[in-house]
Motif scaffolding. Structure first.
Motif, PDB file in Angstrom:
ATOM      1  N   ARG A 112       0.842  -1.210   0.000  1.00 36.00           N
ATOM      2  CA  ARG A 112       0.000   0.000   0.000  1.00 36.00           C
ATOM      3  C   ARG A 112       0.869   1.249   0.000  1.00 36.00           C
ATOM      4  NH1 ARG A 112      -2.909  -2.868   4.183  1.00 36.00           N
ATOM      5  NH2 ARG A 112      -2.343  -1.300   5.749  1.00 36.00           N
ATOM      6  N   THR A 142      -9.024   0.362  -7.990  1.00 36.33           N
ATOM      7  CA  THR A 142     -10.409   0.655  -7.650  1.00 36.33           C
ATOM      8  C   THR A 142     -10.987  -0.529  -6.891  1.00 36.33           C
ATOM      9  OG1 THR A 142     -11.174  -0.201  -9.775  1.00 36.33           O
ATOM     10  CG2 THR A 142     -10.759   2.183  -9.631  1.00 36.33           C
ATOM     11  N   PHE A 143     -12.053  -0.261  -6.135  1.00 38.42           N
ATOM     12  CA  PHE A 143     -12.560  -1.276  -5.220  1.00 38.42           C
ATOM     13  C   PHE A 143     -14.084  -1.381  -5.269  1.00 38.42           C
ATOM     14  CE2 PHE A 143      -8.684   0.699  -3.703  1.00 38.42           C
ATOM     15  CZ  PHE A 143      -7.850  -0.406  -3.607  1.00 38.42           C
ATOM     16  N   THR A 159     -16.684  -1.876  -2.194  1.00 40.56           N
ATOM     17  CA  THR A 159     -17.114  -0.612  -1.604  1.00 40.56           C
ATOM     18  C   THR A 159     -16.922   0.541  -2.571  1.00 40.56           C
ATOM     19  OG1 THR A 159     -16.673   1.045   0.117  1.00 40.56           O
ATOM     20  CG2 THR A 159     -14.844  -0.347  -0.529  1.00 40.56           C
ATOM     21  N   SER A 210     -16.597   3.602  -1.453  1.00 36.21           N
ATOM     22  CA  SER A 210     -15.977   4.683  -0.679  1.00 36.21           C
ATOM     23  C   SER A 210     -14.795   4.186   0.148  1.00 36.21           C
ATOM     24  CB  SER A 210     -17.017   5.322   0.248  1.00 36.21           C
ATOM     25  OG  SER A 210     -18.142   5.755  -0.475  1.00 36.21           O
ATOM     26  N   PRO A 211     -13.731   3.707  -0.509  1.00 40.36           N
ATOM     27  CA  PRO A 211     -12.563   3.249   0.250  1.00 40.36           C
ATOM     28  C   PRO A 211     -11.805   4.429   0.838  1.00 40.36           C
ATOM     29  CG  PRO A 211     -12.040   3.287  -2.069  1.00 40.36           C
ATOM     30  CD  PRO A 211     -13.504   3.633  -1.963  1.00 40.36           C
ATOM     31  N   TRP A 228      -7.849  -0.534   5.619  1.00 38.11           N
ATOM     32  CA  TRP A 228      -7.340  -1.227   4.447  1.00 38.11           C
ATOM     33  C   TRP A 228      -7.209  -2.723   4.684  1.00 38.11           C
ATOM     34  CZ3 TRP A 228      -8.028   0.472  -0.038  1.00 38.11           C
ATOM     35  CH2 TRP A 228      -7.879   1.817  -0.362  1.00 38.11           C
ATOM     36  N   ILE A 265     -10.562  -4.170   4.070  1.00 39.31           N
ATOM     37  CA  ILE A 265     -10.897  -4.145   2.642  1.00 39.31           C
ATOM     38  C   ILE A 265     -10.124  -5.230   1.899  1.00 39.31           C
ATOM     39  CG2 ILE A 265     -10.661  -2.780   0.526  1.00 39.31           C
ATOM     40  CD1 ILE A 265     -11.441  -0.340   2.218  1.00 39.31           C
ATOM     41  N   ILE A 303     -17.301   3.325   5.036  1.00 40.57           N
ATOM     42  CA  ILE A 303     -16.969   3.073   3.633  1.00 40.57           C
ATOM     43  C   ILE A 303     -18.219   2.870   2.783  1.00 40.57           C
ATOM     44  CG2 ILE A 303     -14.747   2.101   4.277  1.00 40.57           C
ATOM     45  CD1 ILE A 303     -15.866  -0.647   3.437  1.00 40.57           C
ATOM     46  N   LEU A 341     -20.737   0.814   2.854  1.00 43.64           N
ATOM     47  CA  LEU A 341     -20.807  -0.546   2.375  1.00 43.64           C
ATOM     48  C   LEU A 341     -22.213  -1.024   2.092  1.00 43.64           C
ATOM     49  CD1 LEU A 341     -18.918  -2.909   1.791  1.00 43.64           C
ATOM     50  CD2 LEU A 341     -19.238  -3.673   4.133  1.00 43.64           C
TER      51      LEU A 341
END
Length: 215
Positions: A28, A101-102, A106, A108-109, A120, A123, A211, A213
């Protein structure tokens, strides 16, 4: 947290690889550094990474300490990032080829420029099997212990997209042996393996709200 469930993708063949990367603090940090400045030579990236990890100015990094970091970048970090398509090589160094991207878990990471954010790790666990996001959401909406059998029923009723194990027995086994223990390791749930019951933790509700979810 009463919105209709949104469809989730299966995450594709790279799901486990991307999960492993996002669950790795050093990886990360590499992504964060490349977001701030790209391209970076391998050495520049190693210097900035070590400086960030030790709270130093880049000029204070020693060559002796730098060598194992460069080795890890060359043989582990960068090949993994390149394999999932997040970085590329150019004559000037390493570039961020695709911003991660996630959406599978979600909308809204956290900001990748804050790789130390503890969200993180959670996630990363969701990315490995995106249906875990549904498990988390279901548990967040309950204030009681939930059995594995109840989760299987609720997941079958809720799911519209991301792949679940084909039959209920396989799903029960996966939840019991893999998914719920993994979510428990992130602090989102408490799992009693002997009773096969999962309980939401205070962290779970805050995580789901933060986030976004449950949209």
């Amino acid at each position: 947290m009463d919105g209709a469930p949104r469809p989730r993708s299966s995450g594709g063949g790279d799901a486990l690889a991307r999960s492993s990367i996002i669950g790795d603090l050093r990886q990360r940090r590499v992504l964060s550094l490349l977001l701030d400045r790209s391209p970076l030579t391998e050495r520049e990236l190693a210097v900035r990474l070590l400086a960030r990890e030790r709270g130093l100015a880049p000029a204070a990094v020693s060559e002796t300490d730098l060598d194992p970091v460069q080795t890890d970048l060359r043989h582990r970090c960068l090949p993994q990032l390149e394999a999932v398509g997040w970085i590329d090589r150019c004559p000037d160094g390493v570039v961020l080829d695709e911003r991660p991207t996630f959406e599978s878990v979600t909308p809204s990471p956290p900001d990748l420029r804050t790789p130390e954010d503890p969200a993180w790790d959670a996630i990363g666990a969701l990315l490995a099997r995106p249906y875990r996001a549904d498990v988390v959401t279901l548990l967040a909406n309950r204030d009681r212990d939930t059995t594995v059998a109840d989760l299987v029923t609720a997941l079958r009723e809720r799911h519209t997209a991301s792949a679940l194990p084909e039959d209920d027995r396989s799903l029960r086994i996966s939840l019991h042996h893999v998914d719920l223990p993994k979510l428990a390791s992130t602090g989102l749930v408490a799992y009693d393996a002997s009773a096969r019951t999962a309980t939401p933790t205070p962290r779970l509700t805050a995580f789901v709200d933060r986030i976004d979810l449950d949209n």
